[in-house]
Design a protein around this motif. Structure first.
Motif, PDB file in Angstrom:
ATOM      1  N   TRP A  41     -12.385  -6.619   0.994  1.00 44.67           N
ATOM      2  CA  TRP A  41     -12.568  -5.719   2.134  1.00 44.67           C
ATOM      3  C   TRP A  41     -11.682  -4.471   2.015  1.00 44.67           C
ATOM      4  O   TRP A  41     -12.075  -3.385   2.422  1.00 44.67           O
ATOM      5  CB  TRP A  41     -12.273  -6.466   3.435  1.00 44.67           C
ATOM      6  CG  TRP A  41     -12.810  -5.788   4.653  1.00 44.67           C
ATOM      7  CD1 TRP A  41     -12.102  -5.089   5.591  1.00 44.67           C
ATOM      8  CD2 TRP A  41     -14.175  -5.732   5.072  1.00 44.67           C
ATOM      9  NE1 TRP A  41     -12.934  -4.610   6.564  1.00 44.67           N
ATOM     10  CE2 TRP A  41     -14.220  -4.993   6.274  1.00 44.67           C
ATOM     11  CE3 TRP A  41     -15.358  -6.250   4.541  1.00 44.67           C
ATOM     12  CZ2 TRP A  41     -15.403  -4.752   6.953  1.00 44.67           C
ATOM     13  CZ3 TRP A  41     -16.543  -6.015   5.225  1.00 44.67           C
ATOM     14  CH2 TRP A  41     -16.560  -5.275   6.417  1.00 44.67           C
ATOM     15  N   ALA A  42     -10.486  -4.629   1.458  1.00 51.19           N
ATOM     16  CA  ALA A  42      -9.578  -3.487   1.309  1.00 51.19           C
ATOM     17  C   ALA A  42      -9.897  -2.644   0.084  1.00 51.19           C
ATOM     18  O   ALA A  42      -9.599  -1.443   0.057  1.00 51.19           O
ATOM     19  CB  ALA A  42      -8.135  -3.985   1.229  1.00 51.19           C
ATOM     20  N   ALA A  43     -10.484  -3.265  -0.932  1.00 51.35           N
ATOM     21  CA  ALA A  43     -10.764  -2.519  -2.164  1.00 51.35           C
ATOM     22  C   ALA A  43     -11.816  -1.438  -1.952  1.00 51.35           C
ATOM     23  O   ALA A  43     -11.797  -0.416  -2.650  1.00 51.35           O
ATOM     24  CB  ALA A  43     -11.212  -3.487  -3.262  1.00 51.35           C
ATOM     25  N   VAL A  44     -12.717  -1.642  -0.993  1.00 52.59           N
ATOM     26  CA  VAL A  44     -13.761  -0.634  -0.756  1.00 52.59           C
ATOM     27  C   VAL A  44     -13.171   0.689  -0.275  1.00 52.59           C
ATOM     28  O   VAL A  44     -13.479   1.749  -0.838  1.00 52.59           O
ATOM     29  CB  VAL A  44     -14.821  -1.174   0.227  1.00 52.59           C
ATOM     30  CG1 VAL A  44     -15.863  -0.101   0.531  1.00 52.59           C
ATOM     31  CG2 VAL A  44     -15.490  -2.417  -0.344  1.00 52.59           C
ATOM     32  N   PRO A  45     -12.325   0.716   0.761  1.00 56.81           N
ATOM     33  CA  PRO A  45     -11.678   1.987   1.112  1.00 56.81           C
ATOM     34  C   PRO A  45     -10.840   2.558  -0.028  1.00 56.81           C
ATOM     35  O   PRO A  45     -10.765   3.787  -0.196  1.00 56.81           O
ATOM     36  CB  PRO A  45     -10.799   1.622   2.314  1.00 56.81           C
ATOM     37  CG  PRO A  45     -11.427   0.410   2.892  1.00 56.81           C
ATOM     38  CD  PRO A  45     -11.984  -0.342   1.736  1.00 56.81           C
ATOM     39  N   GLY A  46     -10.190   1.671  -0.813  1.00 58.67           N
ATOM     40  CA  GLY A  46      -9.436   2.167  -1.961  1.00 58.67           C
ATOM     41  C   GLY A  46     -10.323   2.864  -2.967  1.00 58.67           C
ATOM     42  O   GLY A  46      -9.988   3.936  -3.481  1.00 58.67           O
TER      43      GLY A  46
ATOM     44  N   ALA B  90      -3.741  -1.322  -5.612  1.00 58.52           N
ATOM     45  CA  ALA B  90      -2.790  -1.374  -4.495  1.00 58.52           C
ATOM     46  C   ALA B  90      -3.481  -1.827  -3.219  1.00 58.52           C
ATOM     47  O   ALA B  90      -2.959  -2.669  -2.470  1.00 58.52           O
ATOM     48  CB  ALA B  90      -2.131  -0.011  -4.288  1.00 58.52           C
ATOM     49  N   MET B  91      -4.665  -1.287  -2.965  1.00 57.12           N
ATOM     50  CA  MET B  91      -5.383  -1.670  -1.754  1.00 57.12           C
ATOM     51  C   MET B  91      -5.878  -3.116  -1.834  1.00 57.12           C
ATOM     52  O   MET B  91      -5.856  -3.846  -0.836  1.00 57.12           O
ATOM     53  CB  MET B  91      -6.555  -0.725  -1.520  1.00 57.12           C
ATOM     54  CG  MET B  91      -6.147   0.640  -0.962  1.00 57.12           C
ATOM     55  SD  MET B  91      -5.319   0.520   0.637  1.00 57.12           S
ATOM     56  CE  MET B  91      -6.630  -0.173   1.647  1.00 57.12           C
ATOM     57  N   ALA B  92      -6.329  -3.533  -3.005  1.00 65.42           N
ATOM     58  CA  ALA B  92      -6.806  -4.915  -3.148  1.00 65.42           C
ATOM     59  C   ALA B  92      -5.673  -5.908  -2.911  1.00 65.42           C
ATOM     60  O   ALA B  92      -5.847  -6.915  -2.206  1.00 65.42           O
ATOM     61  CB  ALA B  92      -7.420  -5.118  -4.530  1.00 65.42           C
ATOM     62  N   LEU B  93      -4.496  -5.641  -3.488  1.00 64.31           N
ATOM     63  CA  LEU B  93      -3.354  -6.527  -3.272  1.00 64.31           C
ATOM     64  C   LEU B  93      -2.929  -6.503  -1.807  1.00 64.31           C
ATOM     65  O   LEU B  93      -2.592  -7.540  -1.220  1.00 64.31           O
ATOM     66  CB  LEU B  93      -2.196  -6.106  -4.174  1.00 64.31           C
ATOM     67  CG  LEU B  93      -0.902  -6.917  -4.047  1.00 64.31           C
ATOM     68  CD1 LEU B  93      -1.168  -8.401  -4.278  1.00 64.31           C
ATOM     69  CD2 LEU B  93       0.158  -6.409  -5.019  1.00 64.31           C
ATOM     70  N   SER B  94      -2.947  -5.334  -1.207  1.00 60.54           N
ATOM     71  CA  SER B  94      -2.619  -5.211   0.211  1.00 60.54           C
ATOM     72  C   SER B  94      -3.566  -6.048   1.064  1.00 60.54           C
ATOM     73  O   SER B  94      -3.144  -6.794   1.954  1.00 60.54           O
ATOM     74  CB  SER B  94      -2.673  -3.737   0.632  1.00 60.54           C
ATOM     75  OG  SER B  94      -2.424  -3.582   2.013  1.00 60.54           O
TER      76      SER B  94
ATOM     77  N   ALA C  67       0.829  -1.209   0.000  1.00 60.67           N
ATOM     78  CA  ALA C  67       0.000   0.000   0.000  1.00 60.67           C
ATOM     79  C   ALA C  67       0.858   1.252   0.000  1.00 60.67           C
ATOM     80  O   ALA C  67       0.546   2.229  -0.690  1.00 60.67           O
ATOM     81  CB  ALA C  67      -0.932  -0.013   1.215  1.00 60.67           C
ATOM     82  N   VAL C  68       1.952   1.248   0.763  1.00 62.76           N
ATOM     83  CA  VAL C  68       2.841   2.412   0.805  1.00 62.76           C
ATOM     84  C   VAL C  68       3.430   2.683  -0.570  1.00 62.76           C
ATOM     85  O   VAL C  68       3.537   3.839  -1.012  1.00 62.76           O
ATOM     86  CB  VAL C  68       3.955   2.199   1.844  1.00 62.76           C
ATOM     87  CG1 VAL C  68       5.048   3.263   1.710  1.00 62.76           C
ATOM     88  CG2 VAL C  68       3.376   2.245   3.257  1.00 62.76           C
ATOM     89  N   HIS C  69       3.821   1.646  -1.290  1.00 62.76           N
ATOM     90  CA  HIS C  69       4.352   1.837  -2.639  1.00 62.76           C
ATOM     91  C   HIS C  69       3.294   2.419  -3.574  1.00 62.76           C
ATOM     92  O   HIS C  69       3.635   3.050  -4.580  1.00 62.76           O
ATOM     93  CB  HIS C  69       4.886   0.521  -3.197  1.00 62.76           C
ATOM     94  CG  HIS C  69       6.217   0.132  -2.645  1.00 62.76           C
ATOM     95  ND1 HIS C  69       7.382   0.825  -2.921  1.00 62.76           N
ATOM     96  CD2 HIS C  69       6.585  -0.875  -1.803  1.00 62.76           C
ATOM     97  CE1 HIS C  69       8.391   0.265  -2.310  1.00 62.76           C
ATOM     98  NE2 HIS C  69       7.945  -0.772  -1.609  1.00 62.76           N
TER      99      HIS C  69
END
Length: 371
Positions: free
Chosen positions: A129-134, A256-260, A77-79
């Motif tokens: 779950w992470a893709a939604v905030p992304g 990035a968020m989905a992979l994270s 995510a940082v990258h």
């Protein structure tokens, strides 16, 4: 420091983190001495507890496996220019995905099919779950730090509701699901080594360790050896430059968020399939937040993440041994040491950089002057 005063890469990636770790240990030693304990005894017991026996090494690697997954999640995510605080909730959702697959199909499918399905389900649930905030940041401007923190609470509440009302084993006073069939249990490392003729004590360490190694290698290949990884890092470095180069920043943020989230979801495989063999409420136990420190110390590089994860695994295992062996030394002291490491690796990460640069100039003034 000015831009021309940057440290050489090897000093920034290797020497500076070691100095920060030494400073954190020195300050922790002063605190330990201040409460009436012997710092050298505490450090010796910590190292011996983490690496002084095969059992200790097994537990250290087990903890490190979880921290590798959450550390890689934060680093990716940082990258991408994002600070993912939601690895805790994404790991919970990954465990939920793996647990649901095991509860539905473990009685019917063999392990060669069951375990890969659990891995894919954990990654899919964590990624979703992470893709939604992304997506909220990419298209609605909602800051990902705020939304991922909120999603941690939502994930915890959702899992609790499902466990209490849907998935709880009937007749069991503990809030947990029924046990999985054997096909959904990740083999322990001691079982594999025993089959090879190596006597290894039974610990929670399981073959998710190999999954963590593979995840680190694949993240490195993706970020630095693929076009998609280059696009993701470009978005993280400069969204305007990425847009100018034909790369959509919104797509980069979501990917990035989905992979994270997918990486964080793999914590569920290590814990649910590898240790507990059933779905529990709080199996993550703060590992998602520890992954932030792991990524910071590891400079967001897979190799550095592995080294930092081993450090935190040693702190967890060695700290348990200290709390058992040293009267009056509580596990809170270990949390204090972790906090100091985070402080020196994060907020004070470049505290020693000016002195290192000065020493470098004194040693090689001409080379540094010409850059």
């Amino acid at each position: 420091m000015h831009d021309g005063d940057a440290l050489p890469r090897w000093m920034d990636l290797l020497l500076l983190p070691l100095i920060n770790l030494t400073l954190a240990m020195a300050v922790a030693g002063l605190v330990v001495w201040g409460v009436g304990q012997d710092p050298w005894q505490v450090l010796t017991l910590l190292v011996q507890g983490a690496f002084g026996s095969r059992s200790g090494i097994g537990y250290t690697l087990y903890y490190a496996t979880t921290f590798v997954f959450t550390g890689l999640a934060v680093a990716v995510a940082v990258h991408g220019g994002l600070f993912n605080i939601g690895a805790e909730g994404q790991a919970l959702m990954g465990g939920l995905g793996a647990g649901l697959v095991a509860l539905w199909w473990s009685d019917a499918l063999p392990a060669p099919l069951m375990l890969p399905l659990m891995v894919l389900a954990a990654m899919a649930f964590g990624a979703a779950w992470a893709a939604v905030p992304g997506a909220l940041q990419a298209w609605r401007g909602s800051h990902v730090v705020i939304t991922t923190i909120m999603f941690n609470f939502i994930a915890s509440a959702l899992l609790a509701w499902l466990m209490v009302n849907v998935l709880k084993e009937p007749g069991n006073m503990t809030v947990e699901s029924r046990a999985f069939a054997d096909s959904a249990l990740m083999p322990g490392v001691h079982v594999l080594l025993g089959a090879l003729g190596v006597d290894w004590p039974a610990t929670p360490l399981n073959l998710s360790l190999l999954l963590a190694v593979a995840a680190a290698v694949l993240v490195w290949l993706y970020l630095w050896k693929s076009g998609a990884g280059y696009a993701l890092r470009t978005v993280g470095f400069s969204p305007s430059a990425a847009l100018y180069g034909g790369i959509a920043p919104a797509g980069g943020i979501v990917s990035a968020m989905a992979l994270s989230g997918a990486l964080a979801g793999l914590v569920g495989v290590n814990e649910i399939a590898g240790v507990h063999g059933r779905l529990l409420l709080d199996f993550v136990a703060g590992a998602g937040f520890a992954g932030i420190a792991v990524a910071l110390i590891g400079r967001n590089h897979p190799l550095g993440v592995w080294a930092a994860a081993l450090l935190f695994g040693a702190l967890y295992q060695g700290g348990a041994e200290i709390a058992f062996e040293v009267p009056g030394f509580s596990r809170d002291m270990v949390f204090m040491l972790q906090g100091l490491i985070v402080l020196f690796a994060g907020a004070l990460s470049h505290l020693a950089a000016p002195w290192l640069l000065r020493l470098l100039r004194m040693a090689r003034p001409r080379e540094v002057a010409h850059g």
